[in-house]
Design a protein around this motif. Sequence first.
Motif, PDB file in Angstrom:
ATOM      1  N   VAL A 241     -13.515   7.675  18.047  1.00 40.04           N
ATOM      2  CA  VAL A 241     -12.408   8.779  17.369  1.00 40.04           C
ATOM      3  C   VAL A 241     -11.044   7.737  17.031  1.00 40.04           C
ATOM      4  CG1 VAL A 241     -10.996  10.772  17.792  1.00 40.04           C
ATOM      5  CG2 VAL A 241     -13.297  10.666  18.235  1.00 40.04           C
ATOM      6  N   VAL A 242     -10.747   7.472  18.207  1.00 35.37           N
ATOM      7  CA  VAL A 242      -9.533   6.220  17.856  1.00 35.37           C
ATOM      8  C   VAL A 242      -9.763   5.331  16.577  1.00 35.37           C
ATOM      9  CG1 VAL A 242      -7.850   4.594  19.040  1.00 35.37           C
ATOM     10  CG2 VAL A 242      -8.997   6.631  20.314  1.00 35.37           C
ATOM     11  N   HIS A 243     -10.804   4.444  16.607  1.00 32.80           N
ATOM     12  CA  HIS A 243     -11.189   3.658  15.733  1.00 32.80           C
ATOM     13  C   HIS A 243     -11.181   4.380  14.419  1.00 32.80           C
ATOM     14  CE1 HIS A 243     -14.494   0.977  13.946  1.00 32.80           C
ATOM     15  NE2 HIS A 243     -13.179   0.377  13.573  1.00 32.80           N
ATOM     16  N   THR A 244     -11.634   5.377  14.120  1.00 31.95           N
ATOM     17  CA  THR A 244     -11.664   6.473  12.787  1.00 31.95           C
ATOM     18  C   THR A 244     -10.312   6.544  12.365  1.00 31.95           C
ATOM     19  OG1 THR A 244     -13.644   7.253  13.275  1.00 31.95           O
ATOM     20  CG2 THR A 244     -12.596   8.351  11.744  1.00 31.95           C
ATOM     21  N   VAL A 245      -9.367   6.899  13.182  1.00 30.54           N
ATOM     22  CA  VAL A 245      -7.910   7.125  12.869  1.00 30.54           C
ATOM     23  C   VAL A 245      -7.259   6.030  12.383  1.00 30.54           C
ATOM     24  CG1 VAL A 245      -5.669   7.748  14.037  1.00 30.54           C
ATOM     25  CG2 VAL A 245      -7.801   9.051  14.728  1.00 30.54           C
ATOM     26  N   ILE A 246      -7.552   4.822  13.028  1.00 32.10           N
ATOM     27  CA  ILE A 246      -6.899   3.460  12.451  1.00 32.10           C
ATOM     28  C   ILE A 246      -7.527   3.320  11.197  1.00 32.10           C
ATOM     29  CG2 ILE A 246      -6.906   1.176  13.068  1.00 32.10           C
ATOM     30  CD1 ILE A 246      -6.941   1.779  15.981  1.00 32.10           C
ATOM     31  N   LEU A 247      -8.930   3.535  10.958  1.00 29.26           N
ATOM     32  CA  LEU A 247      -9.425   3.127   9.738  1.00 29.26           C
ATOM     33  C   LEU A 247      -8.738   4.087   8.550  1.00 29.26           C
ATOM     34  CD1 LEU A 247     -13.183   2.937  10.374  1.00 29.26           C
ATOM     35  CD2 LEU A 247     -11.766   0.983  10.073  1.00 29.26           C
ATOM     36  N   VAL A 248      -8.483   5.202   8.765  1.00 24.58           N
ATOM     37  CA  VAL A 248      -7.895   6.000   8.048  1.00 24.58           C
ATOM     38  C   VAL A 248      -6.590   5.608   7.515  1.00 24.58           C
ATOM     39  CG1 VAL A 248      -6.710   8.334   7.620  1.00 24.58           C
ATOM     40  CG2 VAL A 248      -9.089   8.324   8.393  1.00 24.58           C
ATOM     41  N   PHE A 249      -5.877   4.916   8.643  1.00 23.28           N
ATOM     42  CA  PHE A 249      -4.296   4.355   8.504  1.00 23.28           C
ATOM     43  C   PHE A 249      -4.491   3.067   7.443  1.00 23.28           C
ATOM     44  CE2 PHE A 249      -1.882   0.690   9.898  1.00 23.28           C
ATOM     45  CZ  PHE A 249      -0.413   1.155   9.609  1.00 23.28           C
ATOM     46  N   ILE A 250      -5.590   2.526   7.695  1.00 21.95           N
ATOM     47  CA  ILE A 250      -5.696   1.067   6.884  1.00 21.95           C
ATOM     48  C   ILE A 250      -5.900   1.712   5.578  1.00 21.95           C
ATOM     49  CG2 ILE A 250      -7.040  -0.837   6.681  1.00 21.95           C
ATOM     50  CD1 ILE A 250      -8.108  -0.870   9.486  1.00 21.95           C
TER      51      ILE A 250
ATOM     52  N   ILE B 288      -1.777  -2.806  14.825  1.00 22.65           N
ATOM     53  CA  ILE B 288      -2.763  -1.736  14.633  1.00 22.65           C
ATOM     54  C   ILE B 288      -4.003  -1.915  14.310  1.00 22.65           C
ATOM     55  CG2 ILE B 288      -2.899   0.604  13.684  1.00 22.65           C
ATOM     56  CD1 ILE B 288       0.198   0.733  13.488  1.00 22.65           C
ATOM     57  N   VAL B 289      -4.006  -2.869  12.873  1.00 23.14           N
ATOM     58  CA  VAL B 289      -5.376  -3.183  12.501  1.00 23.14           C
ATOM     59  C   VAL B 289      -6.144  -4.086  13.554  1.00 23.14           C
ATOM     60  CG1 VAL B 289      -6.299  -4.580  10.540  1.00 23.14           C
ATOM     61  CG2 VAL B 289      -4.131  -3.167  10.145  1.00 23.14           C
ATOM     62  N   SER B 290      -5.484  -4.958  13.995  1.00 21.00           N
ATOM     63  CA  SER B 290      -6.122  -5.850  15.175  1.00 21.00           C
ATOM     64  C   SER B 290      -6.837  -4.993  16.383  1.00 21.00           C
ATOM     65  CB  SER B 290      -5.306  -7.062  15.793  1.00 21.00           C
ATOM     66  OG  SER B 290      -4.937  -7.650  14.594  1.00 21.00           O
ATOM     67  N   LEU B 291      -5.992  -4.025  16.778  1.00 22.49           N
ATOM     68  CA  LEU B 291      -6.339  -3.353  17.870  1.00 22.49           C
ATOM     69  C   LEU B 291      -7.772  -2.243  17.300  1.00 22.49           C
ATOM     70  CD1 LEU B 291      -5.926  -2.021  20.872  1.00 22.49           C
ATOM     71  CD2 LEU B 291      -4.514  -0.414  19.694  1.00 22.49           C
ATOM     72  N   GLY B 292      -7.682  -1.918  16.222  1.00 17.42           N
ATOM     73  CA  GLY B 292      -8.688  -1.002  15.359  1.00 17.42           C
ATOM     74  C   GLY B 292      -9.843  -1.638  15.539  1.00 17.42           C
ATOM     75  N   ALA B 293      -9.893  -3.018  14.945  1.00 13.97           N
ATOM     76  CA  ALA B 293     -10.837  -4.076  14.790  1.00 13.97           C
ATOM     77  C   ALA B 293     -11.485  -4.282  16.248  1.00 13.97           C
ATOM     78  CB  ALA B 293     -10.457  -5.529  14.099  1.00 13.97           C
ATOM     79  N   LEU B 294     -10.654  -4.471  17.095  1.00 12.47           N
ATOM     80  CA  LEU B 294     -11.284  -4.776  18.594  1.00 12.47           C
ATOM     81  C   LEU B 294     -12.107  -3.720  19.088  1.00 12.47           C
ATOM     82  CD1 LEU B 294      -8.352  -6.750  19.939  1.00 12.47           C
ATOM     83  CD2 LEU B 294     -10.517  -7.607  19.263  1.00 12.47           C
ATOM     84  N   GLN B 295     -11.358  -2.565  18.755  1.00  5.45           N
ATOM     85  CA  GLN B 295     -12.221  -1.434  19.306  1.00  5.45           C
ATOM     86  C   GLN B 295     -13.614  -0.942  18.413  1.00  5.45           C
ATOM     87  OE1 GLN B 295      -9.373   2.012  18.728  1.00  5.45           O
ATOM     88  NE2 GLN B 295      -9.371   2.168  21.148  1.00  5.45           N
ATOM     89  N   GLY B 296     -13.503  -1.114  17.390  1.00  3.94           N
ATOM     90  CA  GLY B 296     -14.758  -1.122  16.658  1.00  3.94           C
ATOM     91  C   GLY B 296     -15.942  -2.157  16.957  1.00  3.94           C
ATOM     92  N   MET B 297     -15.417  -3.364  17.089  1.00  5.16           N
ATOM     93  CA  MET B 297     -16.356  -4.424  17.658  1.00  5.16           C
ATOM     94  C   MET B 297     -17.023  -4.153  18.957  1.00  5.16           C
ATOM     95  SD  MET B 297     -15.058  -8.028  15.711  1.00  5.16           S
ATOM     96  CE  MET B 297     -13.303  -7.618  15.830  1.00  5.16           C
TER      97      MET B 297
END
Length: 529
Positions: A173-182, A289-298
């Motif tokens: 869910v957090v990852h999806t929010v970050i993807l929307v931000f990107i 923010i992007v790096s945090l989202g990438a790390l969560q996704g991976m």
Amino acid sequence: MTTRSSHQMKKTLNWWDLIWLGVGSVVGAGIFVLTGLEARNTAGPAVILSYVVSGFSAMLSVFCYTEFAVEIPVAGGSFAYLRVELGDFVAFIAAGNILLEYVISCAAVARSWTPYFATLCNKNPDDFRIVMHNMNPNYGHLDPIAVVILALVCILAVYSTKGSSIFNYVASVVHTVILVFIVIAGLVHAKPQNYVPFAPFGVRGVFQASAVLYFAYVGFDAVATMAEETKNPSRDIPIGLVGSMVIATAAYCLLAATLCLMQPYTNIDVDAPFSVAFSAIGWDWAKYIVSLGALQGMTTVLLVTTVGQARYLTHISRTHMMPPWFALVNERTGTPVNATISLVLISAVIGFFTELEILSNLLSISTLFIFTLVAVALLVRRYYSSGVTTKGNQIKLIVFIVVIIGSSCGISSYWAVSDGWIGYVILCPIWILATGGLWFVVPQAKEPKLWGVPLVPWLPSISIFVNIFLLGSMDKDSFVRFGVWTVLLLVYYVLFGLHASYDTAKEFEAQRCAERELNRLEDGVVSST
């Protein structure tokens, strides 16, 4: 089969869990690392089309998986399906490649963790690696962070499947929010001129990138392996698989489009493309923010892949083709602890040494091979049933399948070596006639009880064609590595797997019991005499 694990896996998952497990298993290293690599070196901005092609192929495979997962809801995934329909030998060769696929996937994603972690720390990725200058550069950048993240994920996967699902859900869910931000922030700085030229490497580059980007869709079959832990497989598996694939494909296309609009493809960074892209437009704060989202996704990809690969090994070991020790399920956690830890250890060793580009190419070729076999198995399942299908129809089925595969291989080979069009004019009609012939001439012998793939035989036949066509876009070295691994599997099967399978072992045990009983009777007769 399940009784051979000593304890049962707990049925704790529903369709909502499966959708998020599917999203968590797919949206990770593929988009955050391979997009930049393939956009810069292979496809340019047309990498968007590459994701559409690989997503279309993956969706066809998803449909094939759903019918099997509903009808055969066990932890073995494609290995169990192939063993039922095509026999032990094909299943074992596929099983070896399945395990290779998962082990390499974990290694590749763990290795992708380091560049984004380095970005988060304002460092270069090699600052966290041990560089061995006297070694081949493809294997000389040792990555201890990859080992650490794999160890942490292994602990969570061993502890609880439901706990892993909850963690994955929150992180996704957090990852999806970050993807929307990107996407939103990136499109604010979009420059349409960056799409010119759109396909600098031509159509061939689009398909070459698509073959490698298949890596991005690998994780979805991990969801199918969780059928044994699903409360209502006939409803939850199709919704979970198809739903997660639709979300993932849409996300990939949007993110790829955004990246190529933010920067010219020649300036895209191959290690951490999205973070560097935001730095290039002056938004240094956004790269964190992007790096945090990438790390969560991976991390979620690693978690679901770790859970899925252990279920595969568990089922393979239930057949005794691998040592039964791997099939044991822990009574307290309800998870296959031995299988989980063993496979993570192998992934950690590979991820410690090997560069991402080598891992992604080898991973894609194994995945395409397995998905092709699953589509073939679906055709066999629908059109052949022992005692129902006549000998004549059986021969027709074999001929049509051979022609479908042969014409697909011919088109793929022609694409790989020629820029002409004559081969397509000859081979495409042959494929159409073979599929149409199977549709009109051979009656279906088996109807699915709960859920069936639509448009059989056309959908699985198209899946076979697209998968084999993408194989024709792979590099030669990947085929060499794949060939060496397959030879090793054959040697193992002949020397061990063939003689150790559960059915063979039971036959041998029954024969020995009969011999002992006969000897006992003979001894009794001699004694009485």
